[in-house]
Motif scaffolding. Structure first.
Motif, PDB file in Angstrom:
ATOM      1  N   GLY A   1      30.007  19.603  10.799  1.00 19.06           N
ATOM      2  CA  GLY A   1      30.855  19.077  11.866  1.00 19.06           C
ATOM      3  C   GLY A   1      31.193  17.610  11.674  1.00 19.06           C
ATOM      4  O   GLY A   1      32.276  17.156  12.042  1.00 19.06           O
ATOM      5  N   ILE A   2      30.279  16.878  11.061  1.00 18.07           N
ATOM      6  CA  ILE A   2      30.531  15.467  10.748  1.00 18.07           C
ATOM      7  C   ILE A   2      31.534  15.376   9.600  1.00 18.07           C
ATOM      8  O   ILE A   2      32.524  14.646   9.657  1.00 18.07           O
ATOM      9  CB  ILE A   2      29.215  14.742  10.377  1.00 18.07           C
ATOM     10  CG1 ILE A   2      28.268  14.671  11.585  1.00 18.07           C
ATOM     11  CG2 ILE A   2      29.490  13.356   9.786  1.00 18.07           C
ATOM     12  CD1 ILE A   2      28.743  13.802  12.727  1.00 18.07           C
ATOM     13  N   TRP A   3      31.272  16.147   8.546  1.00 17.11           N
ATOM     14  CA  TRP A   3      32.087  16.033   7.330  1.00 17.11           C
ATOM     15  C   TRP A   3      33.448  16.705   7.478  1.00 17.11           C
ATOM     16  O   TRP A   3      34.327  16.495   6.644  1.00 17.11           O
ATOM     17  CB  TRP A   3      31.315  16.562   6.130  1.00 17.11           C
ATOM     18  CG  TRP A   3      29.994  15.865   6.028  1.00 17.11           C
ATOM     19  CD1 TRP A   3      28.762  16.424   6.147  1.00 17.11           C
ATOM     20  CD2 TRP A   3      29.767  14.461   5.849  1.00 17.11           C
ATOM     21  NE1 TRP A   3      27.786  15.458   6.048  1.00 17.11           N
ATOM     22  CE2 TRP A   3      28.374  14.246   5.871  1.00 17.11           C
ATOM     23  CE3 TRP A   3      30.603  13.359   5.677  1.00 17.11           C
ATOM     24  CZ2 TRP A   3      27.807  12.986   5.720  1.00 17.11           C
ATOM     25  CZ3 TRP A   3      30.033  12.107   5.527  1.00 17.11           C
ATOM     26  CH2 TRP A   3      28.659  11.925   5.540  1.00 17.11           C
ATOM     27  N   ASP A   4      33.641  17.486   8.543  1.00 15.57           N
ATOM     28  CA  ASP A   4      34.968  18.044   8.809  1.00 15.57           C
ATOM     29  C   ASP A   4      35.950  16.954   9.230  1.00 15.57           C
ATOM     30  O   ASP A   4      37.156  17.111   9.068  1.00 15.57           O
ATOM     31  CB  ASP A   4      34.907  19.121   9.895  1.00 15.57           C
ATOM     32  CG  ASP A   4      34.280  20.416   9.419  1.00 15.57           C
ATOM     33  OD1 ASP A   4      34.133  20.602   8.196  1.00 15.57           O
ATOM     34  OD2 ASP A   4      33.911  21.237  10.280  1.00 15.57           O
ATOM     35  N   VAL A   5      35.435  15.849   9.800  1.00 19.89           N
ATOM     36  CA  VAL A   5      36.321  14.793  10.303  1.00 19.89           C
ATOM     37  C   VAL A   5      36.113  13.438   9.626  1.00 19.89           C
ATOM     38  O   VAL A   5      36.846  12.491   9.901  1.00 19.89           O
ATOM     39  CB  VAL A   5      36.183  14.638  11.839  1.00 19.89           C
ATOM     40  CG1 VAL A   5      36.665  15.897  12.545  1.00 19.89           C
ATOM     41  CG2 VAL A   5      34.751  14.315  12.241  1.00 19.89           C
ATOM     42  N   PHE A   6      35.118  13.321   8.779  1.00 26.38           N
ATOM     43  CA  PHE A   6      34.864  12.090   8.018  1.00 26.38           C
ATOM     44  C   PHE A   6      34.872  12.414   6.531  1.00 26.38           C
ATOM     45  O   PHE A   6      34.229  13.371   6.110  1.00 26.38           O
ATOM     46  CB  PHE A   6      33.469  11.517   8.328  1.00 26.38           C
ATOM     47  CG  PHE A   6      33.349  10.705   9.579  1.00 26.38           C
ATOM     48  CD1 PHE A   6      33.775   9.386   9.620  1.00 26.38           C
ATOM     49  CD2 PHE A   6      32.762  11.250  10.707  1.00 26.38           C
ATOM     50  CE1 PHE A   6      33.624   8.625  10.758  1.00 26.38           C
ATOM     51  CE2 PHE A   6      32.610  10.500  11.866  1.00 26.38           C
ATOM     52  CZ  PHE A   6      33.045   9.185  11.887  1.00 26.38           C
ATOM     53  N   ARG A   7      35.544  11.632   5.745  1.00 21.06           N
ATOM     54  CA  ARG A   7      35.344  11.653   4.299  1.00 21.06           C
ATOM     55  C   ARG A   7      34.136  10.758   4.033  1.00 21.06           C
ATOM     56  O   ARG A   7      33.767   9.933   4.860  1.00 21.06           O
ATOM     57  CB  ARG A   7      36.571  11.118   3.573  1.00 21.06           C
ATOM     58  CG  ARG A   7      37.802  11.968   3.796  1.00 21.06           C
ATOM     59  CD  ARG A   7      38.545  12.133   2.489  1.00 21.06           C
ATOM     60  NE  ARG A   7      39.787  12.840   2.652  1.00 21.06           N
ATOM     61  CZ  ARG A   7      39.910  14.154   2.594  1.00 21.06           C
ATOM     62  NH1 ARG A   7      38.851  14.893   2.425  1.00 21.06           N
ATOM     63  NH2 ARG A   7      41.078  14.725   2.719  1.00 21.06           N
ATOM     64  N   SER A   8      33.520  10.912   2.879  1.00 22.86           N
ATOM     65  CA  SER A   8      32.290  10.183   2.581  1.00 22.86           C
ATOM     66  C   SER A   8      32.457   8.674   2.725  1.00 22.86           C
ATOM     67  O   SER A   8      31.667   8.010   3.399  1.00 22.86           O
ATOM     68  CB  SER A   8      31.805  10.520   1.172  1.00 22.86           C
ATOM     69  OG  SER A   8      31.495  11.888   1.072  1.00 22.86           O
ATOM     70  N   GLN A   9      33.486   8.104   2.093  1.00 20.99           N
ATOM     71  CA  GLN A   9      33.669   6.647   2.154  1.00 20.99           C
ATOM     72  C   GLN A   9      34.005   6.202   3.570  1.00 20.99           C
ATOM     73  O   GLN A   9      33.544   5.157   4.024  1.00 20.99           O
ATOM     74  CB  GLN A   9      34.761   6.188   1.173  1.00 20.99           C
ATOM     75  CG  GLN A   9      34.871   4.669   1.063  1.00 20.99           C
ATOM     76  CD  GLN A   9      33.612   4.023   0.526  1.00 20.99           C
ATOM     77  OE1 GLN A   9      33.116   4.397  -0.527  1.00 20.99           O
ATOM     78  NE2 GLN A   9      33.059   3.046   1.238  1.00 20.99           N
ATOM     79  N   ASN A  10      34.761   7.009   4.286  1.00 22.32           N
ATOM     80  CA  ASN A  10      35.109   6.694   5.662  1.00 22.32           C
ATOM     81  C   ASN A  10      33.860   6.635   6.545  1.00 22.32           C
ATOM     82  O   ASN A  10      33.708   5.732   7.376  1.00 22.32           O
ATOM     83  CB  ASN A  10      36.108   7.735   6.169  1.00 22.32           C
ATOM     84  CG  ASN A  10      36.556   7.510   7.586  1.00 22.32           C
ATOM     85  OD1 ASN A  10      36.289   8.347   8.431  1.00 22.32           O
ATOM     86  ND2 ASN A  10      37.234   6.413   7.849  1.00 22.32           N
ATOM     87  N   ALA A  11      32.945   7.578   6.357  1.00 17.83           N
ATOM     88  CA  ALA A  11      31.693   7.590   7.130  1.00 17.83           C
ATOM     89  C   ALA A  11      30.832   6.381   6.788  1.00 17.83           C
ATOM     90  O   ALA A  11      30.239   5.750   7.681  1.00 17.83           O
ATOM     91  CB  ALA A  11      30.916   8.880   6.876  1.00 17.83           C
ATOM     92  N   VAL A  12      30.764   6.030   5.505  1.00 15.66           N
ATOM     93  CA  VAL A  12      29.994   4.860   5.083  1.00 15.66           C
ATOM     94  C   VAL A  12      30.587   3.587   5.682  1.00 15.66           C
ATOM     95  O   VAL A  12      29.862   2.742   6.214  1.00 15.66           O
ATOM     96  CB  VAL A  12      29.924   4.780   3.539  1.00 15.66           C
ATOM     97  CG1 VAL A  12      29.533   3.394   3.055  1.00 15.66           C
ATOM     98  CG2 VAL A  12      28.941   5.818   3.015  1.00 15.66           C
ATOM     99  N   ASP A  13      31.901   3.452   5.626  1.00 12.61           N
ATOM    100  CA  ASP A  13      32.550   2.265   6.206  1.00 12.61           C
ATOM    101  C   ASP A  13      32.274   2.176   7.703  1.00 12.61           C
ATOM    102  O   ASP A  13      31.958   1.095   8.226  1.00 12.61           O
ATOM    103  CB  ASP A  13      34.059   2.297   5.952  1.00 12.61           C
ATOM    104  CG  ASP A  13      34.431   2.151   4.492  1.00 12.61           C
ATOM    105  OD1 ASP A  13      33.583   1.709   3.687  1.00 12.61           O
ATOM    106  OD2 ASP A  13      35.589   2.496   4.144  1.00 12.61           O
ATOM    107  N   PHE A  14      32.401   3.289   8.395  1.00  9.78           N
ATOM    108  CA  PHE A  14      32.157   3.330   9.837  1.00  9.78           C
ATOM    109  C   PHE A  14      30.706   2.937  10.140  1.00  9.78           C
ATOM    110  O   PHE A  14      30.436   2.089  10.989  1.00  9.78           O
ATOM    111  CB  PHE A  14      32.464   4.732  10.379  1.00  9.78           C
ATOM    112  CG  PHE A  14      32.296   4.861  11.859  1.00  9.78           C
ATOM    113  CD1 PHE A  14      33.352   4.597  12.718  1.00  9.78           C
ATOM    114  CD2 PHE A  14      31.081   5.246  12.407  1.00  9.78           C
ATOM    115  CE1 PHE A  14      33.195   4.712  14.098  1.00  9.78           C
ATOM    116  CE2 PHE A  14      30.905   5.362  13.777  1.00  9.78           C
ATOM    117  CZ  PHE A  14      31.971   5.095  14.624  1.00  9.78           C
ATOM    118  N   ALA A  15      29.761   3.561   9.427  1.00 16.48           N
ATOM    119  CA  ALA A  15      28.341   3.288   9.670  1.00 16.48           C
ATOM    120  C   ALA A  15      27.985   1.842   9.329  1.00 16.48           C
ATOM    121  O   ALA A  15      27.208   1.205  10.056  1.00 16.48           O
ATOM    122  CB  ALA A  15      27.480   4.257   8.865  1.00 16.48           C
TER     123      ALA A  15
END
Length: 184
Positions: free
Chosen positions: A97-111
């Protein structure tokens, strides 16, 4: 249902995938599913699940198999090892559910931005879930952020000095003349 999750390591601001998606439509997973007697229909394992590896879904009709069979739904995780370095900041472990709306780099940038604000991995995990909800994730939302440093992530890009650009009076007159000629 407890699903197999994907993980992304943040190394000096760069996302490093620590797993691969286990979607039924992935060619490697599709071959494994078909070899075990299952099928992929419209991207779903036996027309039922959007994941090919999970724990706890064997109760679903069409996935019932004896433990000796294995079956189309696998609980075998993908394991990857990597030597941690001083540049490794954190890891994000989340279900699909997380990876359906975040790409890996996008999630890292957000975090990273959240950790720079409050340096709290629990709050950062909640922030990721809240953002996934805002992005209309339609699946399970479970995420864990594990920090490897006690300090928040450092800013990596030095702010650029502001460059002021201007046009001379002569240049402005030339431009106006050119635009006037175009209008004729």
């Amino acid at each position: 249902m407890l699903e197999i999750v994907d993980a992304v390591l943040c190394r000096r601001g760069n996302a490093i995938d620590m797993s691969n998606d286990h979607k039924p439509s992935c060619s490697k997973e599709r071959k494994r599913i078909e070899a075990s007697g299952g099928y992929v229909y419209d991207g779903y394992l036996n027309g039922l699940l959007n994941v090919a590896r999970a724990l706890g879904d064997r109760h679903m009709e069409g996935l019932k198999v004896s433990d000796s069979d294995g079956g189309p739904l696998s609980a075998e995780p993908e394991l990857m090892t990597r030597q941690l370095t001083e540049e490794d900041e954190f890891i994000i472990i989340g279900c699909d559910g997380i990876w359906d709306v975040f790409r890996s780099q996008n999630a890292v940038d957000f975090a990273r931005r959240r950790l720079q604000e409050h340096n709290d991995p629990v709050m950062c995990s909640k922030d990721l879930v809240d953002e996934a909800l805002k992005r209309k994730s339609g699946d399970n939302l479970v995420v864990i952020v594990v920090c490897f440093q006690s300090e928040p992530p450092r800013n990596l890009i030095a702010p650029r000095p502001r460059v002021h650009k201007s046009i001379s009076a002569d240049g402005l007159r030339e431009l106006q003349s050119f635009l006037d000629d175009l209008a004729k």
